[in-house]
Design an enzyme around this catalytic site. Sequence first.
Site, short mmCIF file in Angstrom:
data_model
loop_
_atom_site.label_atom_id
_atom_site.label_comp_id
_atom_site.label_asym_id
_atom_site.label_seq_id
_atom_site.Cartn_x
_atom_site.Cartn_y
_atom_site.Cartn_z
N LYS A 20 0.86 -1.20 0.00
CA LYS A 20 0.00 0.00 0.00
C LYS A 20 0.89 1.23 0.00
O LYS A 20 2.03 1.17 0.47
CB LYS A 20 -0.88 0.02 1.26
CG LYS A 20 -2.12 0.89 1.13
CD LYS A 20 -3.27 0.12 0.50
CE LYS A 20 -4.44 1.00 0.20
NZ LYS A 20 -5.61 0.18 -0.20
N ASP B 80 -7.11 4.41 -4.33
CA ASP B 80 -7.77 4.25 -3.03
C ASP B 80 -8.38 5.63 -2.77
O ASP B 80 -8.62 6.39 -3.72
CB ASP B 80 -6.77 3.83 -1.95
CG ASP B 80 -7.44 3.35 -0.66
OD1 ASP B 80 -7.87 2.19 -0.60
OD2 ASP B 80 -7.57 4.15 0.30
N THR C 72 -15.15 -2.66 -6.93
CA THR C 72 -15.21 -2.81 -5.48
C THR C 72 -16.66 -2.79 -5.00
O THR C 72 -17.09 -3.64 -4.21
CB THR C 72 -14.39 -1.71 -4.78
OG1 THR C 72 -13.09 -1.67 -5.37
CG2 THR C 72 -14.26 -1.98 -3.30
P1 NDP Z 1 -13.03 7.96 -2.71
O1 NDP Z 1 -11.93 8.92 -2.52
O2 NDP Z 1 -13.60 7.75 -4.07
O3 NDP Z 1 -14.25 8.30 -1.74
C1 NDP Z 1 -14.05 8.34 -0.37
C2 NDP Z 1 -15.36 8.70 0.29
O4 NDP Z 1 -15.24 8.52 1.70
C3 NDP Z 1 -15.73 10.15 0.07
O5 NDP Z 1 -17.12 10.28 0.08
C4 NDP Z 1 -15.09 10.81 1.29
O6 NDP Z 1 -15.68 12.06 1.64
C5 NDP Z 1 -15.34 9.79 2.36
N1 NDP Z 1 -14.30 9.91 3.39
C6 NDP Z 1 -12.96 9.76 3.20
N2 NDP Z 1 -12.29 9.98 4.34
C7 NDP Z 1 -13.22 10.28 5.25
C8 NDP Z 1 -13.14 10.60 6.62
N3 NDP Z 1 -11.96 10.66 7.27
N4 NDP Z 1 -14.32 10.84 7.26
C9 NDP Z 1 -15.52 10.79 6.59
N5 NDP Z 1 -15.63 10.48 5.29
C10 NDP Z 1 -14.50 10.24 4.64
O7 NDP Z 1 -12.48 6.58 -2.13
P2 NDP Z 1 -13.02 5.09 -2.35
O8 NDP Z 1 -14.48 5.08 -2.54
O9 NDP Z 1 -12.15 4.46 -3.35
O10 NDP Z 1 -12.65 4.43 -0.94
C11 NDP Z 1 -13.57 4.32 0.12
C12 NDP Z 1 -13.12 3.21 1.05
O11 NDP Z 1 -13.07 1.97 0.33
C13 NDP Z 1 -11.72 3.38 1.65
O12 NDP Z 1 -11.71 2.82 2.95
C14 NDP Z 1 -10.85 2.53 0.74
O13 NDP Z 1 -9.67 2.10 1.38
C15 NDP Z 1 -11.80 1.37 0.47
N6 NDP Z 1 -11.51 0.56 -0.70
C16 NDP Z 1 -11.41 1.12 -1.95
C17 NDP Z 1 -11.17 0.32 -3.04
C18 NDP Z 1 -11.14 0.87 -4.41
O14 NDP Z 1 -11.02 0.07 -5.35
N7 NDP Z 1 -11.27 2.17 -4.63
C19 NDP Z 1 -10.97 -1.12 -2.91
C20 NDP Z 1 -11.19 -1.63 -1.56
C21 NDP Z 1 -11.42 -0.79 -0.52
P3 NDP Z 1 -14.89 13.43 1.31
O15 NDP Z 1 -14.97 13.58 -0.18
O16 NDP Z 1 -15.61 14.47 2.07
O17 NDP Z 1 -13.48 13.22 1.78
O1 2IT Z 2 -8.03 -1.49 -0.62
C1 2IT Z 2 -7.96 -1.98 -1.76
O2 2IT Z 2 -8.06 -3.19 -1.96
C2 2IT Z 2 -7.77 -1.06 -2.89
N1 2IT Z 2 -7.71 0.15 -2.67
C3 2IT Z 2 -7.59 -1.60 -4.28
C4 2IT Z 2 -6.16 -1.97 -4.53
C5 2IT Z 2 -5.83 -2.38 -5.95
O3 2IT Z 2 -4.65 -2.69 -6.16
O4 2IT Z 2 -6.71 -2.43 -6.82
#
Ligand code: NDP
Ligand code: 2IT
Length: 446
Positions: free
Chosen positions: A127, A167, A210
């Site tokens: 990561k 992420d 995801t």
């Molecule tokens: P994005 O940046 O697309 O969206 C993140 C969302 O979460 C936004 O709505 C953001 O709000 C909110 N958020 C982030 N930080 C905080 C915080 N500290 N408090 C409250 N709200 C928060 O990210 P993703 O959708 O990609 O990721 C969301 C989650 O999913 C994370 O935990 C990530 O690790 C996990 N994940 C993502 C994957 C992927 O493929 N993208 C794969 C597996 C897991 P704001 O815009 O106001 O910051």
């Molecule tokens: O938390 C996760 O699994 C991700 N943000 C996706 C990682 C990836 O390599 O696609």
Amino acid sequence: MATQFVESIMEQVVARNPVEKEFHQAVQEVAESVQDVIDKNPQYAKAKILERLVEPERQIMFRVPWVDDKGNVQVNRGFRVEFSSAIGPYKGGLRFHPSVYLGIIKFLGFEQIFKNALTTTPIGGGKGGSDFDPKGKSDTEVMSFCQSFMSELFRHIGPDTDVPAGDIGVGGREIGFMFGQYKKLTNTFAGILTGKGLDWGGSLVRTEATGYGLVYFVTRMLQDLGTDWKGKTVVSSGSGNVAIYATQKAQELGANVVALSDSGGYIVDPDGIKLDTVKRIKEVERGRIKEYVDAHPGAEYHEGCSDIWTVPCDIALPNATQNEIDKASAEILVKNGVKAVGEGANMPSTPEAVEVFQGSGVSFGPAKAANAGGVATSALEMCQNSMRLNWTFEEVDNRLKMIMDAIYDQSVAAAEAYGKKGNLVAGANIAGFVKVADSMIAQGVV
Ligand code: NDP
Ligand code: 2IT
């Protein structure tokens, strides 16, 4: 004996990595899950598998200087933690968020080892990220930052070495700028990042993966409860990549998704979230979720994001960030009749919240298993890049479904094998651990 094992691992982890509380939390959960496995399989204790896994193979921290639109020099900190290459090249996303420090990257990288092992694809765990905040920055500022970030990262990654992705705060725009800089520095067009644009090596379904994968996983949880998505009320936190595509698939399957959030607050639309509006605000305009009510006056906006869990629902999908559901929120969800919780975010429930769910008979799908569809589809992107071929949407989506089924089946089976029937937290940790542990033993002490 078993408790002593967890205590001694934790003592060592805390002493060596002080202040990294999210990392401690992630290690504690895995150690508790696998203590019986290690007890019953002395070869794991002898080879010091967990003691080795908690120490990253390599961790890189670097300066990221860049120039903002006013001509001021800015300095951020960059990270890449390469945790385990036992079963494949390091694989895991990059997070750009002001809260990022080593402890966040290490909790994510550590969990990625076991998640990636569950996907049935050959990828190790890693990561990275930065404390850079893309919010409010212009495209030229984001490009300047991404180019500087890659000017150091490029020497550490490669299609058979380490393959980052997105992420929080890293989507198609950032991946594009970083890919361009890698290509310029190395004069190679290679699959060194996933989540690429569809015209230049990206895979169909990676954007949706995801969220879709989460819904496929929760579908299996619901089947075991004798039900499905039809007519269910769903609350998802977040409104980023994971939340948007989980909402899309849940709606397709007949659910009524009534709430979404961002770090500022949450919206409730009892008639169902209009996803086109959310996509416009979040994906096109990079705006705030509160703007939703301008387009849909029947919906409500509430300041503050944590109260989203007071909205009654059958299914809760925490899709924002770590530790967003604490004990009090879990108790409210249970009181309001939640039947299933599927973690799209990484480690969104505190250990106390998980205890509340499991103790109340709520079906609980832990992040490592439930959100693994994103990284699994990244592995499918790597596969297509190696073949220099592109699969159709249907082909990738079918593979994603099969992978989510396999993750569910492995987690259920491993929990049963160790006397923890129905405990998917233990099952996912054990199934991932055993695969990595056996690979490490086969490869010797390296
Ligand atoms: P994005 O940046 O697309 O969206 C993140 C969302 O979460 C936004 O709505 C953001 O709000 C909110 N958020 C982030 N930080 C905080 C915080 N500290 N408090 C409250 N709200 C928060 O990210 P993703 O959708 O990609 O990721 C969301 C989650 O999913 C994370 O935990 C990530 O690790 C996990 N994940 C993502 C994957 C992927 O493929 N993208 C794969 C597996 C897991 P704001 O815009 O106001 O910051
Ligand atoms: O938390 C996760 O699994 C991700 N943000 C996706 C990682 C990836 O390599 O696609």
